[in-house]
Design a protein around this motif. Structure first.
Motif, PDB file in Angstrom:
ATOM      1  N   GLN A 175       0.815  -1.212   0.000  1.00  0.00           N
ATOM      2  CA  GLN A 175       0.000   0.000   0.000  1.00  0.00           C
ATOM      3  C   GLN A 175       0.851   1.266   0.000  1.00  0.00           C
ATOM      4  OE1 GLN A 175      -2.461  -0.891   3.492  1.00  0.00           O
ATOM      5  NE2 GLN A 175      -4.260  -0.736   2.156  1.00  0.00           N
ATOM      6  N   THR A 176       2.048   1.195   0.540  1.00  0.00           N
ATOM      7  CA  THR A 176       2.916   2.374   0.594  1.00  0.00           C
ATOM      8  C   THR A 176       3.490   2.709  -0.776  1.00  0.00           C
ATOM      9  OG1 THR A 176       3.476   1.946   2.907  1.00  0.00           O
ATOM     10  CG2 THR A 176       4.976   3.373   1.677  1.00  0.00           C
ATOM     11  N   VAL A 177       3.873   1.712  -1.544  1.00  0.00           N
ATOM     12  CA  VAL A 177       4.499   1.982  -2.854  1.00  0.00           C
ATOM     13  C   VAL A 177       3.505   2.016  -4.006  1.00  0.00           C
ATOM     14  CG1 VAL A 177       6.764   1.132  -2.144  1.00  0.00           C
ATOM     15  CG2 VAL A 177       5.140  -0.450  -3.221  1.00  0.00           C
ATOM     16  N   ARG A 178       2.307   1.497  -3.795  1.00  0.00           N
ATOM     17  CA  ARG A 178       1.331   1.435  -4.905  1.00  0.00           C
ATOM     18  C   ARG A 178       1.009   2.801  -5.513  1.00  0.00           C
ATOM     19  NH1 ARG A 178      -2.756  -2.142  -3.449  1.00  0.00           N
ATOM     20  NH2 ARG A 178      -1.677  -3.753  -4.613  1.00  0.00           N
ATOM     21  N   PRO A 179       0.778   3.867  -4.738  1.00  0.00           N
ATOM     22  CA  PRO A 179       0.477   5.152  -5.390  1.00  0.00           C
ATOM     23  C   PRO A 179       1.603   5.630  -6.322  1.00  0.00           C
ATOM     24  CG  PRO A 179      -0.170   5.232  -3.084  1.00  0.00           C
ATOM     25  CD  PRO A 179       0.618   3.953  -3.275  1.00  0.00           C
ATOM     26  N   ALA A 180       2.851   5.447  -5.926  1.00  0.00           N
ATOM     27  CA  ALA A 180       3.962   5.841  -6.800  1.00  0.00           C
ATOM     28  C   ALA A 180       4.013   4.940  -8.029  1.00  0.00           C
ATOM     29  CB  ALA A 180       5.283   5.789  -6.036  1.00  0.00           C
ATOM     30  N   ALA A 181       3.803   3.644  -7.827  1.00  0.00           N
ATOM     31  CA  ALA A 181       3.796   2.715  -8.964  1.00  0.00           C
ATOM     32  C   ALA A 181       2.701   3.103  -9.949  1.00  0.00           C
ATOM     33  CB  ALA A 181       3.605   1.287  -8.473  1.00  0.00           C
ATOM     34  N   ASP A 182       1.514   3.409  -9.432  1.00  0.00           N
ATOM     35  CA  ASP A 182       0.416   3.818 -10.304  1.00  0.00           C
ATOM     36  C   ASP A 182       0.769   5.076 -11.083  1.00  0.00           C
ATOM     37  OD1 ASP A 182      -1.071   1.654  -9.376  1.00  0.00           O
ATOM     38  OD2 ASP A 182      -2.365   2.877  -8.075  1.00  0.00           O
ATOM     39  N   ALA A 183       1.381   6.054 -10.420  1.00  0.00           N
ATOM     40  CA  ALA A 183       1.769   7.298 -11.087  1.00  0.00           C
ATOM     41  C   ALA A 183       2.808   7.045 -12.173  1.00  0.00           C
ATOM     42  CB  ALA A 183       2.300   8.305 -10.060  1.00  0.00           C
ATOM     43  N   LEU A 184       3.634   6.039 -11.983  1.00  0.00           N
ATOM     44  CA  LEU A 184       4.672   5.688 -12.961  1.00  0.00           C
ATOM     45  C   LEU A 184       4.164   4.728 -14.037  1.00  0.00           C
ATOM     46  CD1 LEU A 184       7.454   5.124 -10.312  1.00  0.00           C
ATOM     47  CD2 LEU A 184       7.597   6.809 -12.175  1.00  0.00           C
ATOM     48  N   GLY A 185       2.972   4.184 -13.848  1.00  0.00           N
ATOM     49  CA  GLY A 185       2.462   3.187 -14.788  1.00  0.00           C
ATOM     50  C   GLY A 185       3.168   1.850 -14.654  1.00  0.00           C
ATOM     51  N   LEU A 186       3.671   1.560 -13.453  1.00  0.00           N
ATOM     52  CA  LEU A 186       4.386   0.306 -13.198  1.00  0.00           C
ATOM     53  C   LEU A 186       3.578  -0.583 -12.262  1.00  0.00           C
ATOM     54  CD1 LEU A 186       7.967   1.759 -12.517  1.00  0.00           C
ATOM     55  CD2 LEU A 186       7.177   0.614 -14.612  1.00  0.00           C
ATOM     56  N   ALA A 187       3.768  -1.876 -12.413  1.00  0.00           N
ATOM     57  CA  ALA A 187       3.165  -2.831 -11.487  1.00  0.00           C
ATOM     58  C   ALA A 187       3.998  -2.890 -10.208  1.00  0.00           C
ATOM     59  CB  ALA A 187       3.119  -4.215 -12.127  1.00  0.00           C
ATOM     60  N   VAL A 188       3.375  -3.279  -9.117  1.00  0.00           N
ATOM     61  CA  VAL A 188       4.101  -3.581  -7.892  1.00  0.00           C
ATOM     62  C   VAL A 188       4.370  -5.084  -7.911  1.00  0.00           C
ATOM     63  CG1 VAL A 188       4.048  -3.638  -5.369  1.00  0.00           C
ATOM     64  CG2 VAL A 188       2.982  -1.728  -6.595  1.00  0.00           C
ATOM     65  N   THR A 189       5.644  -5.438  -7.924  1.00  0.00           N
ATOM     66  CA  THR A 189       6.053  -6.841  -7.926  1.00  0.00           C
ATOM     67  C   THR A 189       6.465  -7.218  -6.513  1.00  0.00           C
ATOM     68  OG1 THR A 189       6.840  -6.634 -10.202  1.00  0.00           O
ATOM     69  CG2 THR A 189       7.650  -8.520  -8.929  1.00  0.00           C
ATOM     70  N   THR A 190       5.843  -8.252  -5.956  1.00  0.00           N
ATOM     71  CA  THR A 190       6.191  -8.649  -4.590  1.00  0.00           C
ATOM     72  C   THR A 190       7.237  -9.752  -4.615  1.00  0.00           C
ATOM     73  OG1 THR A 190       4.336 -10.191  -4.462  1.00  0.00           O
ATOM     74  CG2 THR A 190       3.966  -7.971  -3.619  1.00  0.00           C
ATOM     75  N   TRP A 191       8.188  -9.622  -3.718  1.00  0.00           N
ATOM     76  CA  TRP A 191       9.234 -10.625  -3.506  1.00  0.00           C
ATOM     77  C   TRP A 191       9.123 -11.095  -2.054  1.00  0.00           C
ATOM     78  CZ3 TRP A 191      14.637  -8.712  -5.598  1.00  0.00           C
ATOM     79  CH2 TRP A 191      14.602  -8.617  -6.997  1.00  0.00           C
ATOM     80  N   PRO A 192       8.992 -12.379  -1.815  1.00  0.00           N
ATOM     81  CA  PRO A 192       8.889 -12.864  -0.433  1.00  0.00           C
ATOM     82  C   PRO A 192      10.105 -12.514   0.414  1.00  0.00           C
ATOM     83  CG  PRO A 192       8.572 -14.664  -2.009  1.00  0.00           C
ATOM     84  CD  PRO A 192       8.873 -13.436  -2.798  1.00  0.00           C
ATOM     85  N   GLU A 193      11.276 -12.409  -0.201  1.00  0.00           N
ATOM     86  CA  GLU A 193      12.482 -12.126   0.575  1.00  0.00           C
ATOM     87  C   GLU A 193      12.518 -10.695   1.116  1.00  0.00           C
ATOM     88  OE1 GLU A 193      12.289 -12.971  -2.734  1.00  0.00           O
ATOM     89  OE2 GLU A 193      14.195 -12.523  -3.717  1.00  0.00           O
ATOM     90  N   LEU A 194      11.591  -9.840   0.700  1.00  0.00           N
ATOM     91  CA  LEU A 194      11.523  -8.470   1.213  1.00  0.00           C
ATOM     92  C   LEU A 194      10.613  -8.347   2.433  1.00  0.00           C
ATOM     93  CD1 LEU A 194      11.266  -6.575  -2.203  1.00  0.00           C
ATOM     94  CD2 LEU A 194      13.312  -6.902  -0.779  1.00  0.00           C
ATOM     95  N   ARG A 195      10.078  -9.478   2.922  1.00  0.00           N
ATOM     96  CA  ARG A 195       9.210  -9.497   4.101  1.00  0.00           C
ATOM     97  C   ARG A 195       9.935  -8.960   5.336  1.00  0.00           C
ATOM     98  NH1 ARG A 195       5.071 -12.765   4.326  1.00  0.00           N
ATOM     99  NH2 ARG A 195       5.257 -12.993   6.557  1.00  0.00           N
ATOM    100  N   GLU A 196       9.143  -8.576   6.293  1.00  0.00           N
ATOM    101  CA  GLU A 196       9.705  -8.161   7.581  1.00  0.00           C
ATOM    102  C   GLU A 196      10.349  -9.360   8.264  1.00  0.00           C
ATOM    103  OE1 GLU A 196      11.284  -6.398   9.478  1.00  0.00           O
ATOM    104  OE2 GLU A 196       9.892  -4.949  10.342  1.00  0.00           O
ATOM    105  N   TRP A 197      11.159  -9.071   9.264  1.00  0.00           N
ATOM    106  CA  TRP A 197      11.840 -10.082  10.063  1.00  0.00           C
ATOM    107  C   TRP A 197      10.829 -11.073  10.611  1.00  0.00           C
ATOM    108  CZ3 TRP A 197      13.349  -9.006  15.736  1.00  0.00           C
ATOM    109  CH2 TRP A 197      14.099 -10.063  16.257  1.00  0.00           C
TER     110      TRP A 197
END
Length: 168
Positions: free
Chosen positions: A54-76
């Motif tokens: 939800q934090t990066v989606r507005p910027a991604a939308d403004a850029l016309g890019l998809a948000v790609t999720t990577w499991p390794e970027l999860r919190e501790w």
């Protein structure tokens, strides 16, 4: 970047990956758009946890890019339940980063995971800027993996949201 202000976790139960941003956090995510778009990222990556997406989606939308999720970027995956005394538990973990709680991962293991994520980004997006949405402890350990200094105090003081620039 660390996600914007989220709804607090429920105490005494495992954290919920679907825990969203608060109303303030949604406003913060929108307010970040011009700053994040200015980096001209080639890709937007995120932890799969909702508050990071939800934090990066507005910027991604403004850029016309998809948000790609990577499991390794999860919190501790600390193995700790959210509690009123979470800070003392985290401080003990930072003092002994090789230790783990139950089936959780140690902070040293998180540093390795974060370093692998950074290496994967370098391979998949060479010479490109990538916007990454993640979490406070993950980002602190990613900074360590990238050769920067981070400790419990800097992690604890990290605001929501927080933007860091890491370059090769």
């Amino acid at each position: 970047m660390r996600h914007a202000q989220s709804v607090p976790p429920r105490l005494g139960v495992p954290d919920d990956d679907r825990r969203p941003l608060s109303a303030l956090g949604l406003e913060q995510a929108e307010a970040l758009v011009s700053r994040l778009v200015a980096y001209e990222p080639a890709a937007v990556l995120s932890s799969p946890q909702l508050r990071a997406v939800q934090t990066v989606r507005p910027a991604a939308d403004a850029l016309g890019l998809a948000v790609t999720t990577w499991p390794e970027l999860r919190e501790w995956e600390s193995g700790l339940l959210p509690s009123a005394d979470w800070e003392s538990s985290y401080a003990r973990s930072w003092a002994r980063p090789d230790s783990a709680h139950g089936a959780g991962e140690s902070l040293d293991a998180l540093t390795v995971r974060a370093g692998k994520a950074l290496a994967r980004m370098a391979v998949e997006y060479p010479d490109a800027t990538v916007l990454v949405g993640s979490h406070g402890t993950f980002l602190s350990r990613a900074l360590i993996a990238a050769g920067h200094r981070a400790d419990w105090e800097s992690c604890r003081a990290m605001p929501m949201p927080a933007v860091y620039e890491v370059t090769r």
